[in-house]
Design an enzyme around this catalytic site. Structure first.
Site: not given
Length: 319
Positions: A104-106, A124
């Site tokens: 998730v995300c970074t 990302t």
């Protein structure tokens, strides 16, 4: 159905919503269909971690005690900006062994540091796509979608996109009805499609400073089927067409035509995903005028005709 162990990795500086968003989805799925998931959280040594917002989270266990994993989820957050050799080594060793590897995300940066995204397509948070591509040239970074699935590896964009991806995984495991029930409970859409852009037109464009232009932006979004030519919009803003076009682009970072195109495409996509309206009706209410004009816009932007796009979400649809 065999129980699936879902492990969420914790570390100092993790984004709390990257953890709790997917966590609530999988917990909801377990409550909906008991015995489906065994959900665990773990840090390197089993010690509590402090999230980027200051919240302290106590994990269930240490990573050393985690085994027989089905889904391994790595969240993002400010903590991913700091190298963590121990965590990278653990991911490098255990990542290839799991059935599903998710970020998730970074969190994608963590996976890339462990070499787990080499040769794969990934995404990302939009603000870190350039960094991911620059630091890890073996990764094919796609900055647009809210999530990308490449084989057993899935990566998602910032924060709430983790919920969309988790819902998609639950739908894969338990079916659409279960995912819909969870989405309703969480008061979210039943998964935005993975190829939906990270930004809507309203988010991708800046909000105009001057009130007449802001009002025009809002009016476009609420009336995609109306005459949205530069001349018509300029009249609504009480400006000359030339002045309006120049001011709109200066203040929003997007030409009026480009903004209108994105609003109409988003409107048509929502109707295809969420309603049984026919293609002709959708093309009219979305401002395309004809099904052929809408088809060209979809193929040009999404690489699929409206009918094919709808089949991705409603395989039995005959519209």
């Amino acid at each position: 159905m065999a129980q699936r162990t879902v492990l969420l990795v914790l570390f100092d500086g993790v984004q709390s919503l990257d953890v709790t968003g997917p966590l609530e989805v999988f917990v909801g799925a377990e409550q909906h269909t008991p015995g489906t998931y065994r959900i665990r959280t773990a840090s390197l040594d089993g010690a509590p971690v402090r999230t980027s917002s200051g919240l302290t989270v106590v994990p269930d266990e240490s990573l050393a005690d985690s085994d027989e994993l089905h889904t391994l989820l790595v969240p993002g957050g400010q903590g991913t900006r700091r190298p963590d050799t121990q965590l990278t080594d653990w991911l490098r060793e255990h990542g290839p062994r799991v059935e599903r590897l998710v970020s998730v995300c970074t969190g994608a940066i963590r996976l890339a540091q462990a070499g787990l995204l080499d040769g794969r397509r990934a995404t990302t948070h939009w603000a870190y796509c350039d960094k991911l591509a620059r630091d890890h040239p073996a990764v094919e970074v796609d900055p647009d979608p809210i999530y990308v699935r490449d084989g057993h590896v899935s990566t998602s964009a910032g924060v709430t996109a983790g919920i969309d991806l988790a819902l998609a995984l639950v739908e894969e495991d338990l079916g659409r009805d279960a995912a819909l029930a969870i989405a309703r409970h969480l008061v979210v859409f039943l998964r935005r499609p993975g190829n939906q852009a990270q930004f809507s037109a309203q988010l991708a464009a800046q909000t105009a400073r001057r009130e007449p232009l802001r009002e025009v932006q809002q009016w476009i979004s609420e009336h995609p089927g109306e005459d949205l030519s530069v001349e018509a919009l300029a009249a609504r803003a009480r400006l000359s067409p030339r002045h309006f076009a120049r001011a709109f682009q200066t203040e929003t970072g997007m030409t009026p035509g480009r903004y209108v195109d994105r609003v109409r495409l988003e409107h048509a996509r929502r109707l295809l995903e969420d309603t049984a309206d026919g293609i002709e009706e959708i093309s009219r209410t979305s401002g395309y005028g004809t099904p052929e004009a809408m088809r060209r816009a979809f193929v040009r932007t999404l690489g699929a005709a409206p009918s094919e796009y709808r089949r991705r979400f409603h395989p039995t649809s005959t519209h």
